[in-house]
Each structure stands twice: as structure tokens, then as C-alpha cells.
Design an enzyme around this catalytic site. Structure first.
Site, PDB file in Angstrom:
ATOM      1  N   ASP A  11       0.883  -1.153   0.000  1.00  0.00           N
ATOM      2  CA  ASP A  11       0.000   0.000   0.000  1.00  0.00           C
ATOM      3  C   ASP A  11       0.934   1.220   0.000  1.00  0.00           C
ATOM      4  OD1 ASP A  11      -2.352   1.589   0.469  1.00  0.00           O
ATOM      5  OD2 ASP A  11      -1.699   1.758   2.552  1.00  0.00           O
ATOM      6  N   ASP A  13       0.013   5.051   0.831  1.00  0.00           N
ATOM      7  CA  ASP A  13      -0.199   6.012   1.927  1.00  0.00           C
ATOM      8  C   ASP A  13      -0.121   5.309   3.283  1.00  0.00           C
ATOM      9  OD1 ASP A  13      -1.021   8.520   0.451  1.00  0.00           O
ATOM     10  OD2 ASP A  13      -2.549   7.174  -0.317  1.00  0.00           O
ATOM     11  N   ARG A  51     -11.622   8.168  -1.748  1.00  0.00           N
ATOM     12  CA  ARG A  51     -11.981   9.591  -1.611  1.00  0.00           C
ATOM     13  C   ARG A  51     -13.495   9.744  -1.461  1.00  0.00           C
ATOM     14  NH1 ARG A  51     -10.034  13.171  -6.449  1.00  0.00           N
ATOM     15  NH2 ARG A  51      -8.217  11.843  -6.125  1.00  0.00           N
ATOM     16  N   ASP A 172      -1.568  -0.602   6.072  1.00  0.00           N
ATOM     17  CA  ASP A 172      -1.748   0.073   7.367  1.00  0.00           C
ATOM     18  C   ASP A 172      -3.222   0.269   7.707  1.00  0.00           C
ATOM     19  OD1 ASP A 172      -2.256   2.043   5.416  1.00  0.00           O
ATOM     20  OD2 ASP A 172      -1.811   3.627   6.873  1.00  0.00           O
TER      21      ASP A 172
HETATM   22  C1  BG6 Z   1      -5.740   5.881   0.408  1.00  0.00           C
HETATM   23  C2  BG6 Z   1      -5.694   6.783   1.634  1.00  0.00           C
HETATM   24  O1  BG6 Z   1      -4.469   5.369   0.141  1.00  0.00           O
HETATM   25  O2  BG6 Z   1      -6.182   6.629  -0.729  1.00  0.00           O
HETATM   26  C3  BG6 Z   1      -7.046   7.445   1.853  1.00  0.00           C
HETATM   27  O3  BG6 Z   1      -5.348   6.019   2.775  1.00  0.00           O
HETATM   28  C4  BG6 Z   1      -7.477   8.185   0.589  1.00  0.00           C
HETATM   29  O4  BG6 Z   1      -6.961   8.323   2.960  1.00  0.00           O
HETATM   30  C5  BG6 Z   1      -7.481   7.223  -0.598  1.00  0.00           C
HETATM   31  O5  BG6 Z   1      -8.782   8.711   0.758  1.00  0.00           O
HETATM   32  C6  BG6 Z   1      -7.818   7.935  -1.914  1.00  0.00           C
HETATM   33  O6  BG6 Z   1      -6.799   8.863  -2.206  1.00  0.00           O
HETATM   34  P1  BG6 Z   1      -6.894  10.008  -3.292  1.00  0.00           P
HETATM   35  O7  BG6 Z   1      -5.488  10.536  -3.377  1.00  0.00           O
HETATM   36  O8  BG6 Z   1      -7.355   9.379  -4.565  1.00  0.00           O
HETATM   37  O9  BG6 Z   1      -7.866  11.020  -2.793  1.00  0.00           O
HETATM   38 MG    MG Z   2      -2.694   3.127   3.621  1.00  0.00          MG
END
Ligand code: BG6
Ligand code: MG
Length: 224
Positions: A11, A13, A51, A172
């Protein structure tokens, strides 16, 4: 049964890069505009959540509903705030242990993948200088069903041509752990959270992990 580890799927983030606070600042602006109380703690529950689903969760925190058009506006605004936040992202935002582990796995011929719900995954990987380190990236742009659906990991396994039982996932968030297990992969929970209950093994971060330790984990893992 002996199982060879052939691929490690990360993963992004919260596992490879620190972006939690950037998401928080962006969502907080939206929540403030909607008069919804939103704290760092509420932000934790959005880990790994897409999102769109994050916005739904924030709206339900404020007992609020919005029309489709207003929702689209909020999502676009959130992303523009988020992009401004991650503009300064660089190699110093790579999480502890990630670089050494990636190098070690590569040396042992392990395929490396990123499976991230984020539609900004490619952009972030370029910012932190790691894009070329991965064999494949599957992002929020490539899937119809968000984690905990297994789609993202199934797609990755197909792309790298490795059976799920030879893949190890690093996550995570609970939704990611469930998604990995739904895909038939072993899931390593990364982080100190006590919410990662379903994972097969939990580590505080990627430090101290290496090819030998992980290969041993996978070899002794009992599949249901
Ligand atoms: C995940 C994050 O990796 O991606 C979330 O943990 C986030 O918090 C999701 O909402 C979507 O991300 P993005 O960048 O497309 O808004
Ligand atoms: Mg994550």
C-alpha cells in the site's frame, strides 16, 4: 507446504510514504466549510478509505446529506487542497525502513508492486523518487471496487503474473488487510494501531524486516 515468496505488494499512503496529515488538512477544510466537526482522530478512521467513501463518512459524522453535484464539487475541492499539500513531498517523507527493505527484496529477485486506492499514486511516487523501483502500480484509477474488495490485489497478481499465495501484502488499514486476504494473500499489518486486528502479522514499521524474515513468515503461514 513450502511456499516461495515471489512478490511483495505495498500500500502507498501510510506504508511507503507519510501523507496522513496532508489528507487531514484537506478534509478539515471541507469539513469546516460544511460546519462538521472533524479532528485528527476522525481522520484516522479514513485510512485506506477511497476519496468518495471518505466524503460519505464525513457527511455522516455531521448527519448531513448533499446532492450528487455538491458531492462532486467537494471531492474536486478536496483533491485540489490535497495536491497543494503534497506539493512539497520529497524523499524525506518516505517512511522508516521502506528504502532498505525495497532494496533487499529487489536484490533477491522479488517483484515489487504498489496497490493504492489513491488516484494520486503515480504523482506521489514520482515526487518521492520511487516510481521506477516498482514493477507495477495499480491505483484508484484502475479499479471499480475500493478495498476491502479484492479487485486491486487480484489485478496486481495478474499484472505481475504471480499466484496470490506467493504474494505478501503490506497494509496500514483494516480495509486493505481484508482486501489482501480476500485475494488469498498474506497480509502484514504496518503500524502501531490496535485496529489492525485481522492481519496475519503486525509490525510497527518496515524497519527490521528483510527478505529472509518475510520468506519464513510466508512459508509458515497456514492458509484456511
Ligand atoms: C488511500 C488513503 O491510500 O487513498 C485514503 O489512505 C485516501 O486516505 C485514498 O482517501 C484515496 O486517495 P486520493 O489521493 O485518490 O484522494
Ligand atoms: Mg494506507
Amino acid at each position: 507446504m513450502h511456499r516461495d515468496m515471489k512478490a511483495c505488494i505495498f500500500d502507498l499512503d501510510g506504508v511507503i510514504v507519510r501523507t496522513d496529515h496532508c489528507h487531514f488538512v484537506a478534509w478539515k477544510k471541507i469539513a469546516d466549510q460544511l460546519n462538521i466537526l472533524f479532528t485528527e482522530k476522525s481522520n484516522q478512521s479514513l485510512r485506506g478509505v477511497s476519496r468518495q467513501n471518505s466524503l460519505e463518512m464525513i457527511l455522516s459524522m455531521g448527519n448531513m446529506t448533499l446532492g450528487a453535484e455538491e458531492k462532486e464539487e467537494c471531492l474536486a475541492k478536496k483533491n485540489s487542497y490535497y495536491l497543494a499539500q503534497i506539493d512539497t513531498l520529497n524523499t524525506s517523507d518516505i517512511l522508516p525502513g521502506a528504502l532498505d527493505l525495497l532494496r533487499d527484496l529487489k536484490t533477491h529477485g522479488i517483484k515489487l508492486g504498489i496497490a493504492s486506492s489513491s488516484k494520486n499514486a503515480h504523482h506521489i511516487l514520482h515526487k518521492i523518487g520511487l516510481f521506477d523501483q516498482f514493477d507495477e502500480v495499480v491505483s484508484g484509477n484502475d479499479i471499480a471496487n475500493a478495498k476491502p474488495n479484492e479487485e486491486i490485489f487480484v489485478k496486481m497478481a495478474e499484472k505481475i503474473n504471480v499466484p496470490p499465495s506467493c504474494c505478501m501484502v503490506f497494509e496500514d488499514a483494516v480495509s486493505g488487510i481484508e482486501a489482501a486476504q480476500n485475494a488469498g494473500m498474506m497480509a502484514i499489518g504496518v503500524g502501531k494501531s490496535d485496529h489492525l486486528v485481522g492481519c496475519n502479522i503486525q509490525v510497527p514499521d518496515l524497519c527490521e524486516l528483510n527478505f529472509e524474515i518475510l520468506a519464513e513468515y510466508l512459508d509458515t503461514y497456514q492458509y484456511d
